[in-house]
Design a protein around this motif. Structure first.
Motif, PDB file in Angstrom:
ATOM      1  N   ASP A  24       0.832  -1.209   0.000  1.00  0.00           N
ATOM      2  CA  ASP A  24       0.000   0.000   0.000  1.00  0.00           C
ATOM      3  C   ASP A  24       0.866   1.258   0.000  1.00  0.00           C
ATOM      4  O   ASP A  24       0.588   2.217  -0.736  1.00  0.00           O
ATOM      5  N   GLN A  25       1.901   1.256   0.819  1.00  0.00           N
ATOM      6  CA  GLN A  25       2.805   2.402   0.861  1.00  0.00           C
ATOM      7  C   GLN A  25       3.518   2.581  -0.475  1.00  0.00           C
ATOM      8  O   GLN A  25       3.701   3.710  -0.942  1.00  0.00           O
ATOM      9  N   LEU A  26       3.913   1.473  -1.081  1.00  0.00           N
ATOM     10  CA  LEU A  26       4.573   1.548  -2.389  1.00  0.00           C
ATOM     11  C   LEU A  26       3.608   2.093  -3.435  1.00  0.00           C
ATOM     12  O   LEU A  26       3.989   2.951  -4.246  1.00  0.00           O
ATOM     13  N   ASP A  27       2.349   1.618  -3.412  1.00  0.00           N
ATOM     14  CA  ASP A  27       1.352   2.148  -4.344  1.00  0.00           C
ATOM     15  C   ASP A  27       1.126   3.636  -4.107  1.00  0.00           C
ATOM     16  O   ASP A  27       1.047   4.421  -5.062  1.00  0.00           O
ATOM     17  N   HIS A  28       1.042   4.011  -2.839  1.00  0.00           N
ATOM     18  CA  HIS A  28       0.866   5.434  -2.509  1.00  0.00           C
ATOM     19  C   HIS A  28       2.085   6.243  -2.971  1.00  0.00           C
ATOM     20  O   HIS A  28       1.931   7.350  -3.509  1.00  0.00           O
ATOM     21  N   ALA A  29       3.257   5.699  -2.744  1.00  0.00           N
ATOM     22  CA  ALA A  29       4.484   6.396  -3.169  1.00  0.00           C
ATOM     23  C   ALA A  29       4.517   6.524  -4.696  1.00  0.00           C
ATOM     24  O   ALA A  29       4.925   7.570  -5.226  1.00  0.00           O
ATOM     25  N   ARG A  30       4.064   5.494  -5.403  1.00  0.00           N
ATOM     26  CA  ARG A  30       4.022   5.570  -6.870  1.00  0.00           C
ATOM     27  C   ARG A  30       3.029   6.631  -7.313  1.00  0.00           C
ATOM     28  O   ARG A  30       3.311   7.407  -8.238  1.00  0.00           O
ATOM     29  N   GLU A  31       1.858   6.658  -6.682  1.00  0.00           N
ATOM     30  CA  GLU A  31       0.866   7.685  -7.018  1.00  0.00           C
ATOM     31  C   GLU A  31       1.427   9.075  -6.760  1.00  0.00           C
ATOM     32  O   GLU A  31       1.272   9.981  -7.582  1.00  0.00           O
ATOM     33  N   LEU A  32       2.072   9.218  -5.617  1.00  0.00           N
ATOM     34  CA  LEU A  32       2.665  10.508  -5.274  1.00  0.00           C
ATOM     35  C   LEU A  32       3.763  10.878  -6.265  1.00  0.00           C
ATOM     36  O   LEU A  32       3.852  12.033  -6.707  1.00  0.00           O
ATOM     37  N   ALA A  33       4.575   9.896  -6.637  1.00  0.00           N
ATOM     38  CA  ALA A  33       5.635  10.151  -7.615  1.00  0.00           C
ATOM     39  C   ALA A  33       5.035  10.525  -8.965  1.00  0.00           C
ATOM     40  O   ALA A  33       5.526  11.447  -9.638  1.00  0.00           O
ATOM     41  N   ASP A  34       3.963   9.831  -9.367  1.00  0.00           N
ATOM     42  CA  ASP A  34       3.303  10.163 -10.628  1.00  0.00           C
ATOM     43  C   ASP A  34       2.719  11.569 -10.591  1.00  0.00           C
ATOM     44  O   ASP A  34       2.843  12.333 -11.556  1.00  0.00           O
ATOM     45  N   LYS A  35       2.081  11.914  -9.453  1.00  0.00           N
ATOM     46  CA  LYS A  35       1.525  13.265  -9.313  1.00  0.00           C
ATOM     47  C   LYS A  35       2.640  14.304  -9.365  1.00  0.00           C
ATOM     48  O   LYS A  35       2.515  15.338 -10.024  1.00  0.00           O
ATOM     49  N   THR A  36       3.719  14.031  -8.652  1.00  0.00           N
ATOM     50  CA  THR A  36       4.849  14.968  -8.631  1.00  0.00           C
ATOM     51  C   THR A  36       5.449  15.106 -10.022  1.00  0.00           C
ATOM     52  O   THR A  36       5.778  16.215 -10.459  1.00  0.00           O
TER      53      THR A  36
END
Length: 165
Positions: free
Chosen positions: A56-68
């Protein structure tokens, strides 16, 4: 055949030994084994939960990275558009300044040409006047050499003067 048929006493003592062993295992061994199995199951459950949290944290980090990354790309596009607009504005301002400077130079050149033309005309008039006076002087000298002509010239000048008054 006695080897293959057990005696009743042997069976009884084997049964008693098995019952004691079963009782000891049931009382102390089985709870320890169950406790170990349960702790192992808890450890596996915690590992699965930890792995799920990590996913979940990795998915969240990927989403955050994609948004960034999307925000960075948007900012880059905005910066490029702004730079292009500034470039166009600078070029337009430079063209306007060059046109104004060219107009000033052209106006100054026109004024300079007009002044030089006036001076050339003045100088030409002065030279023509000088030539005309030289010619007139030569003509008058020719006419003044004869006394009859002198009288005729003085008479015509006096007549012209009377007509003007």
């Amino acid at each position: 055949m006695e080897l293959f048929t057990p005696d009743f006493g042997l069976i009884f003592w084997m049964f008693v030994a098995f019952a004691i062993l079963f009782f000891v295992l049931y009382k102390w061994g089985w709870p320890a084994i169950l406790k170990g199995v349960e702790s192992r199951a808890d450890l596996i459950d915690k590992g699965v939960e930890y792995a799920q949290n990590a996913k979940d944290q990795l998915d969240h980090a990927r989403e955050l990275a994609d948004k960034t990354l999307a925000e960075a790309r948007r900012q880059q596009a905005d910066m490029l558009r702004e730079a292009d607009r500034m470039k166009t504005q600078i070029i337009d301002e430079a063209r306007d300044a060059a046109r104004k400077e060219a107009a000033k130079i052209m106006d100054a050149a026109k004024v300079s040409i007009a002044q030089e033309r006036k001076e050339a005309e003045k100088q030409f008039r002065n030279e023509v006047s000088s030539f005309a006076l030289d010619i007139a002087t030569k003509v008058v000298r020719n006419q003044m050499s004869d006394s009859a002509r002198q009288k005729e010239l003085v008479g015509s000048l006096l007549d012209d003067m009377e007509k003007q008054n």
